[in-house]
Scaffold this active site. Structure first.
Site, mmCIF file in Angstrom:
data_model
loop_
_atom_site.group_PDB
_atom_site.id
_atom_site.type_symbol
_atom_site.label_atom_id
_atom_site.label_comp_id
_atom_site.label_asym_id
_atom_site.label_seq_id
_atom_site.Cartn_x
_atom_site.Cartn_y
_atom_site.Cartn_z
ATOM 1 N N LYS A 61 33.890 48.535 99.345
ATOM 2 C CA LYS A 61 34.494 48.690 98.014
ATOM 3 C C LYS A 61 36.008 48.863 98.129
ATOM 4 O O LYS A 61 36.768 48.292 97.339
ATOM 5 C CB LYS A 61 33.869 49.874 97.270
ATOM 6 C CG LYS A 61 34.459 49.995 95.881
ATOM 7 C CD LYS A 61 33.532 50.471 94.830
ATOM 8 C CE LYS A 61 34.203 50.353 93.469
ATOM 9 N NZ LYS A 61 33.429 50.953 92.399
ATOM 10 N N ARG A 65 36.870 41.495 92.320
ATOM 11 C CA ARG A 65 36.180 42.762 92.025
ATOM 12 C C ARG A 65 34.954 42.548 91.146
ATOM 13 O O ARG A 65 33.999 43.317 91.205
ATOM 14 C CB ARG A 65 37.154 43.754 91.369
ATOM 15 C CG ARG A 65 36.497 45.094 91.104
ATOM 16 C CD ARG A 65 37.471 46.194 90.769
ATOM 17 N NE ARG A 65 36.766 47.435 90.550
ATOM 18 C CZ ARG A 65 37.331 48.605 90.384
ATOM 19 N NH1 ARG A 65 38.641 48.708 90.416
ATOM 20 N NH2 ARG A 65 36.600 49.693 90.179
ATOM 21 N N ASN A 85 29.812 43.560 90.363
ATOM 22 C CA ASN A 85 28.944 43.710 89.192
ATOM 23 C C ASN A 85 27.666 42.903 89.293
ATOM 24 O O ASN A 85 26.994 42.681 88.276
ATOM 25 C CB ASN A 85 29.706 43.296 87.924
ATOM 26 C CG ASN A 85 30.811 44.266 87.616
ATOM 27 O OD1 ASN A 85 30.606 45.471 87.669
ATOM 28 N ND2 ASN A 85 31.989 43.751 87.328
ATOM 29 N N HIS A 137 23.224 46.745 82.424
ATOM 30 C CA HIS A 137 23.837 47.448 81.290
ATOM 31 C C HIS A 137 23.116 47.109 79.986
ATOM 32 O O HIS A 137 22.965 47.963 79.101
ATOM 33 C CB HIS A 137 25.311 47.075 81.158
ATOM 34 C CG HIS A 137 26.177 47.658 82.239
ATOM 35 N ND1 HIS A 137 27.502 47.334 82.396
ATOM 36 C CD2 HIS A 137 25.906 48.554 83.222
ATOM 37 C CE1 HIS A 137 28.007 47.993 83.431
ATOM 38 N NE2 HIS A 137 27.058 48.736 83.947
HETATM 39 N N1 GLY Z 1 31.179 49.421 89.806
HETATM 40 C C1 GLY Z 1 31.907 48.229 89.935
HETATM 41 C C2 GLY Z 1 33.365 48.421 90.124
HETATM 42 O O1 GLY Z 1 33.819 49.512 90.362
HETATM 43 O O2 GLY Z 1 34.110 47.474 90.006
#
Ligand code: GLY
Length: 369
Positions: free
Chosen positions: A230, A244, A248, A255
């Protein structure tokens, strides 16, 4: 205590993630980043009885001049609301917090998102230190600076990018995590293998027992490797202009399930976030990708099996209509110009953002059992 593992997040607002047992009691570390005299410790009704007093004592012992207030919100995604946000702002005002104040987020993703958003807004931005106590928040939501609240129309629709000053993931806190929450957090760990790292995916298959048993070594390794992935992504693309979005995978649909179920709160049948994302990774992400010829069927089956082996759901909960879920997906933040933009899959270790996905195909996949 042995030295914690560290992962550094670079970019314009760099910070360090520290991972190890006992960090919540280490006031000297926790206050390294407290610049001023005010600290608000935000936590929830599940976590407060376990850790709030110890963290407060650690902060006060390390920095006796720090004015510390604790604000306890009700636990659960159903409370990640504008009303809860207002209550945190009231707590900062009551504390007399100045621009150099620090908001400490002690809890899971809901607390972290809400604390980060309040910190982003109070006096146009004060520091936030994340103290994640769930696996999900340790590997995902505490890192990267996404903060938000939900509204009835959808999840995380009101928020800001506000990177933390530091993240302290105390792995001892995983011992008090309900097994359902531990499994839900593993969804986000599996996600990193699915989108970027086939060897990590394999490792997750072989280390399943150790990870589910909650011993210290395997979760610490999983957290560090997830955070490294991350960190690399968010330092290159902090505001989600490109890469980024791959984080998702499964989230648009996850969601939609959460919103359609009214968010898990006291309803034990409603899926929690990690569970909803597990369903979303299989359906529509992997299955649609296989149908479009983007990913091998065999990889879709492997992803599905791994999630099932971890005790995670992979099917749409009964009673949720595909067209209602699709309507929710249309409100996703990744969509542009009214077109459905989804993270799809090329097989284990590779994902890509596909603009303008055909809604009819999505509906068909959602309707399959
Ligand atoms: N949870 C996905 C992000 O932080 O981009």
């Amino acid at each position: 205590m042995s030295a914690p593992r560290t992962v550094d997040v670079g970019g314009d607002a760099p910070y360090r993630i520290e991972i190890g047992p006992g960090l919540l009691a280490d006031g000297a570390r926790l206050t390294t980043h407290a610049r001023g005299r005010h600290a608000l410790l935000l936590t929830d009704s599940h976590v407060a009885p376990l850790y709030a007093a110890a963290v407060e004592a650690a902060l006060r012992d390390a920095r006796p001049e720090l004015r510390v207030a604790i604000h306890v919100m009700p636990a659960g995604e159903a409370h990640k609301t504008l009303a809860s946000f207002g209550a945190v702002i009231d707590a900062l005002a009551a504390l007399g917090a100045t621009r150099d104040a620090t908001v400490y987020a002690l809890g899971g993703g809901v607390v972290g998102d809400l604390a980060g958003f309040a910190a982003a807004c109070w006096m146009r931005g004060v520091d936030c230190v994340q103290l994640p106590t769930t696996l999900l928040s340790m590997v995902d939501s505490s890192v990267g600076g996404k903060t938000a609240v939900d509204i009835p129309q959808g999840k995380n629709l009101v928020g800001a990018f506000h990177p933390p000053r530091a993240v302290f993931a105390d792995t001892a806190a995983l011992r008090t995590l309900p097994p359902r929450e531990l499994r839900a957090g593993l969804t986000e760990v599996i996600k990193y293998g699915a989108i970027r790292d086939p060897r990590f995916f394999e490792w997750l298959d072989t280390e399943r027992e150790a990870l589910l048993a909650g011993d210290h070594r395997a979760p610490a390794e999983a957290i560090a490797r997830s955070c490294e992935h991350k960190a690399g992504i968010v330092e290159r693309d902090p505001l989600e202009k490109g890469e980024r979005a791959l984080l998702n995978l499964g989230h648009t649909f996850g969601h939609a399930i959460e919103a359609e179920q009214g968010y898990s709160g006291d309803d034990r049948d409603a899926l929690v976030h990690g569970e909803a994302v597990a369903v979303g990774m299989v359906l529509p992400s992997a299955r649609l990708s296989a149908r479009l010829g983007m990913a091998p069927d065999a990889d879709t089956q492997r992803l599905r099996s791994l999630l099932l082996d971890y005790g995670l759901p992979v099917d749409v909960p009964a009673g949720l209509a595909p067209d209602a879920l699709l309507a929710r997906m249309r409100l996703d933040k990744k969509n542009l110009a009214g077109r459905l933009r989804l993270v799809l899959w090329r097989g284990i270790g590779r994902a890509e953002v596909v603009p303008d996905v055909d809604e009819a195909q999505v509906l068909e996949v959602l309707g399959t059992r």
